[in-house]
Design a protein around this motif. Structure first.
Motif, PDB file in Angstrom:
ATOM      1  N   GLU A 112      -6.874  -3.788  -9.549  1.00 57.94           N
ATOM      2  CA  GLU A 112      -6.714  -2.623  -8.688  1.00 57.94           C
ATOM      3  C   GLU A 112      -6.179  -3.048  -7.326  1.00 57.94           C
ATOM      4  O   GLU A 112      -5.276  -2.417  -6.767  1.00 57.94           O
ATOM      5  N   ARG A 113      -6.736  -4.120  -6.793  1.00 63.92           N
ATOM      6  CA  ARG A 113      -6.278  -4.644  -5.496  1.00 63.92           C
ATOM      7  C   ARG A 113      -4.807  -4.988  -5.550  1.00 63.92           C
ATOM      8  O   ARG A 113      -4.031  -4.623  -4.671  1.00 63.92           O
ATOM      9  N   ASP A 114      -4.385  -5.709  -6.594  1.00 65.74           N
ATOM     10  CA  ASP A 114      -3.017  -6.194  -6.676  1.00 65.74           C
ATOM     11  C   ASP A 114      -2.008  -5.072  -6.885  1.00 65.74           C
ATOM     12  O   ASP A 114      -0.850  -5.196  -6.484  1.00 65.74           O
ATOM     13  N   LEU A 115      -2.438  -3.998  -7.539  1.00 68.02           N
ATOM     14  CA  LEU A 115      -1.520  -2.898  -7.820  1.00 68.02           C
ATOM     15  C   LEU A 115      -1.508  -1.855  -6.717  1.00 68.02           C
ATOM     16  O   LEU A 115      -0.466  -1.269  -6.415  1.00 68.02           O
ATOM     17  N   LEU A 116      -2.659  -1.628  -6.100  1.00 68.15           N
ATOM     18  CA  LEU A 116      -2.782  -0.539  -5.136  1.00 68.15           C
ATOM     19  C   LEU A 116      -1.914  -0.755  -3.902  1.00 68.15           C
ATOM     20  O   LEU A 116      -1.289   0.177  -3.393  1.00 68.15           O
ATOM     21  N   TRP A 117      -1.846  -1.982  -3.425  1.00 69.10           N
ATOM     22  CA  TRP A 117      -1.083  -2.201  -2.196  1.00 69.10           C
ATOM     23  C   TRP A 117       0.415  -2.044  -2.415  1.00 69.10           C
ATOM     24  O   TRP A 117       1.187  -1.919  -1.476  1.00 69.10           O
ATOM     25  N   LEU A 118       0.837  -1.981  -3.695  1.00 72.58           N
ATOM     26  CA  LEU A 118       2.250  -1.765  -3.987  1.00 72.58           C
ATOM     27  C   LEU A 118       2.621  -0.288  -4.009  1.00 72.58           C
ATOM     28  O   LEU A 118       3.803   0.051  -3.959  1.00 72.58           O
ATOM     29  N   VAL A 119       1.628   0.597  -4.099  1.00 70.85           N
ATOM     30  CA  VAL A 119       1.932   2.029  -4.213  1.00 70.85           C
ATOM     31  C   VAL A 119       1.438   2.854  -3.023  1.00 70.85           C
ATOM     32  O   VAL A 119       1.816   4.012  -2.893  1.00 70.85           O
ATOM     33  N   GLU A 122       0.836   2.432   3.396  1.00 68.58           N
ATOM     34  CA  GLU A 122       0.087   1.817   4.492  1.00 68.58           C
ATOM     35  C   GLU A 122      -0.487   0.458   4.083  1.00 68.58           C
ATOM     36  O   GLU A 122      -0.590  -0.456   4.907  1.00 68.58           O
ATOM     37  N   LEU A 123      -0.866   0.332   2.817  1.00 73.37           N
ATOM     38  CA  LEU A 123      -1.375  -0.955   2.343  1.00 73.37           C
ATOM     39  C   LEU A 123      -0.244  -1.974   2.237  1.00 73.37           C
ATOM     40  O   LEU A 123      -0.434  -3.159   2.534  1.00 73.37           O
ATOM     41  N   TRP A 124       0.919  -1.523   1.802  1.00 79.62           N
ATOM     42  CA  TRP A 124       2.068  -2.429   1.726  1.00 79.62           C
ATOM     43  C   TRP A 124       2.363  -3.004   3.106  1.00 79.62           C
ATOM     44  O   TRP A 124       2.508  -4.215   3.275  1.00 79.62           O
ATOM     45  N   GLY A 125       2.451  -2.128   4.100  1.00 83.42           N
ATOM     46  CA  GLY A 125       2.733  -2.582   5.457  1.00 83.42           C
ATOM     47  C   GLY A 125       1.666  -3.523   5.997  1.00 83.42           C
ATOM     48  O   GLY A 125       1.974  -4.516   6.659  1.00 83.42           O
ATOM     49  N   ALA A 126       0.408  -3.229   5.680  1.00 83.07           N
ATOM     50  CA  ALA A 126      -0.696  -4.038   6.194  1.00 83.07           C
ATOM     51  C   ALA A 126      -0.768  -5.409   5.543  1.00 83.07           C
ATOM     52  O   ALA A 126      -1.403  -6.319   6.077  1.00 83.07           O
ATOM     53  N   ASN A 127      -0.110  -5.570   4.381  1.00 83.44           N
ATOM     54  CA  ASN A 127      -0.281  -6.808   3.615  1.00 83.44           C
ATOM     55  C   ASN A 127       0.978  -7.644   3.468  1.00 83.44           C
ATOM     56  O   ASN A 127       1.005  -8.573   2.662  1.00 83.44           O
ATOM     57  N   LEU A 128       1.993  -7.346   4.255  1.00 81.88           N
ATOM     58  CA  LEU A 128       3.177  -8.204   4.218  1.00 81.88           C
ATOM     59  C   LEU A 128       2.820  -9.624   4.647  1.00 81.88           C
ATOM     60  O   LEU A 128       3.360 -10.599   4.120  1.00 81.88           O
ATOM     61  N   GLY A 129       1.889  -9.744   5.589  1.00 78.12           N
ATOM     62  CA  GLY A 129       1.435 -11.073   6.001  1.00 78.12           C
ATOM     63  C   GLY A 129       0.713 -11.799   4.875  1.00 78.12           C
ATOM     64  O   GLY A 129       0.842 -13.015   4.721  1.00 78.12           O
ATOM     65  N   THR A 130      -0.047 -11.049   4.075  1.00 78.04           N
ATOM     66  CA  THR A 130      -0.736 -11.634   2.923  1.00 78.04           C
ATOM     67  C   THR A 130       0.275 -12.151   1.912  1.00 78.04           C
ATOM     68  O   THR A 130       0.131 -13.253   1.372  1.00 78.04           O
TER      69      THR A 130
END
Length: 198
Positions: A112-119, A122-130
């Protein structure tokens, strides 16, 4: 005293993980902006002040670098792979090992973590550093395995190919209910390992 400290730290880690897990579920169901810290606290059965004890802001709840991180175990398993394996073979074995070690509930939460930030934008933007950190780590591990520097052109090209293929597969899985991301990534990496059939 040491045992009490250890148990206290374990409880704090579990509380933090639970808060973030509920936050992600609500972000998925309601959207990031429509979700309030009060709603997250209620879902996690803690006070809003407890949420702010672990996360300075709602935006910090969207950063997933430490949430269900595989980094320490991934690094350990990858560096422990037999020397005769090429980087793609080592990566495939590492991924299979790390995911096989997880309990089903933990694996589902990681998916869920790995897929959610792709859709969720706001999560995509927050995790570009990750994502950048994961790319850097893989680049260093590949370089170490092949005995070259991390700035070597071939090392960088292979690393970016692996990251790109993985991202593409995860994006497809995010749109496919019931998909098994680990199996899908492994199948895609197998194509790289054996060479493209054209």
């Amino acid at each position: 005293m040491g045992r009490e400290t250890g148990l206290r730290e374990l409880k704090k880690a579990r509380t933090k993980t639970a808060i973030q897990r509920h936050a992600l579920r609500l972000f998925r169901e309601q959207g990031f902006h429509a979700t309030t810290v009060e709603q997250i606290a209620a879902a996690a059965e803690v006070a809003p002040s407890t949420v702010f004890r672990y996360f300075e802001s709602k935006e910090d709840l969207a950063v997933l670098a430490d949430y269900l991180s595989m980094r320490p175990r991934f690094t350990e398993v990858f560096t422990g792979q037999p020397a005769e394996l090429n980087p793609v073979q080592a990566l495939r074995r590492t991924m299979r090992t790390v995911f096989a070690e997880m309990e089903p509930e933990e694996r589902a939460a990681r998916y869920e973590r790995d897929l959610l930030w792709l859709v969720v934008p706001e999560l995509w933007g927050a995790n570009l550093g990750t994502l950048t950190g994961a790319r850097r780590l893989l680049n260093e591990l590949v370089a170490q395995r092949v005995g070259r520097g991390p700035d070597d052109a071939a090392v960088r090209a292979l690393t970016d190919a692996l990251v790109g293929v993985t991202l593409g597969v995860l994006m497809d899985c995010a749109r496919t209910p019931g998909a098994d991301p680990a199996a899908a990534v492994d199948a895609a990496l197998a194509q790289i390992e054996t060479g493209l059939p054209f």
